[in-house]
Design a protein around this motif. Sequence first.
Motif: not given
Length: 530
Positions: A491, A494-495, A497-501, A507
Amino acid sequence: MKLNADSIKWAINHLQFEKDTDLFPSPKEINVFSDLKNKIVEKLKDYDITQHQFSPSRRFVIPKTELSYRTATQLDPMDSLLLAAVIYEYGHLIERRRRPKGEKTVFSYRFAPEGDGIFYSNENSWKEFWTSCLEKSKRKKYVVQMDISDFYNQIYHHTVENQLGESGLPNAIIKFIMRMLEDITKTVSRGIPIGPHSSHLLAEMTLIPIDDSLSIKGIDFCRYADDIYVFCDEEKEAQITVYHMAEILDKQQKLILQKQKTDIFKAKDFEEICKKMLNDNPLNENEDKMIKVLKKYTTGMYKGIDFKQLDLEDQKLFADYNINEVLDKYLNVHEPDFKKIRWLYRRLGQLGAPGGIEYTVQNINRLIPAISDVCHYLISATKNFNGDFLTFGDQVVTILEDDLIQANDYFYIAILNLFASNSDLNHLKKLLSLYKSSSPEAKRKIIFAAYEAGASTWIRELKELYSTLDPWSRRAMLIACKTLPEDERTHYLKHIKKTHSLSLSEELILEWSLNNKRYNMNQDDEYDYE
């Protein structure tokens, strides 16, 4: 512009085998890259490196001798991997322009990559250099010693760019290297990073015009990196040579000679210097025996061997009283020979000989000029340590409180790395209490110490602070997340990955941490931190 898959694979092996630099503790990201080798090769073989965004590197002031220092750079691990792959793929174009090896003039960093990840010729080039110097001095009456002042830091970027072009590298590769240099040095248009193995060939490349100029003028010389020796028939010729050399360096690249290392020797006196450099010159019988055992079991400066594989009689040679005696003799002189001390620690580290641990910790302040090799040795030797880890950990914590160690980030993180590499040292409660007041570099090491100890409770408390961390500590946090329970880890990552560059390194590390099984430990959230 894309790199060959074989170049990428080789670069991963290189970082695993030779590490990214000899000056810093090896970053844990390299182990992650090794785990992800096939995936990284698959991803990077279609990667346009001209679009690569470089991540922040790290610079530290590190000791050369007791009171002299240099600034060294550690690249982001992905930047280091890509640069290594580029040099591996195109280095032969640079090497073929250098003075021929058979000429016996240029000896340093001859590009000859091997399958296991070694960049430069495995031959003993240092010994070959001094052997040639000795042979040439016997045919002449005088020898001029010269050293280029602050060489790596004074290399102009336009010189690098011009020589890359002369060597025939593709324009896209030249632009990649130049963007990297500009990113590291910011607004300054000179200097290449001290530390990465890849840098050595770039530095050697910039001296190709200097070497050619000396050869065209018929000057008899031997060069190893920025150390140059010229052999002359007359004293006046030797004096003129210094002026000629200064003029060549200035006109070619605006480089200057270091006054303190410019000297003229009579050939007979110089022969003694050569003989000293060629001989091991053991201080006593104990060191002589230890050197012979080191040569017996180790074939190079990188490959390690399990100390327990030594014969029992050979192991006894590395008892604490023998190592202590040798180190004591090296240190108890007016000007300790730190080159020899560093060499000895590197070889002891290859064996993981635990006999010198106690002496080393007790004399750490006197060993500061060799601190990197000392810490590498301690990390290796503690694997064979049968003593009291709690007491040893107490001693290391005391070192962290020393004013001299705290005065320099490089010293401090080198010592902290012992905890980040060996959970047996414990003392995590003390380290965690230092976290808030620590530098970003130290915070990274403390995160890794918590990771090694399986301290998921504390790592969980850092989750909401991810955005405030510097890039090097963010990667440490992504690796440390491996200690979290699978659902929580999935969780959270994935958060992120979704909210940060994320950078390319981040990566890959995030994916590694996401897909790996939970960190193996007996008691996770119950960890005592004592």
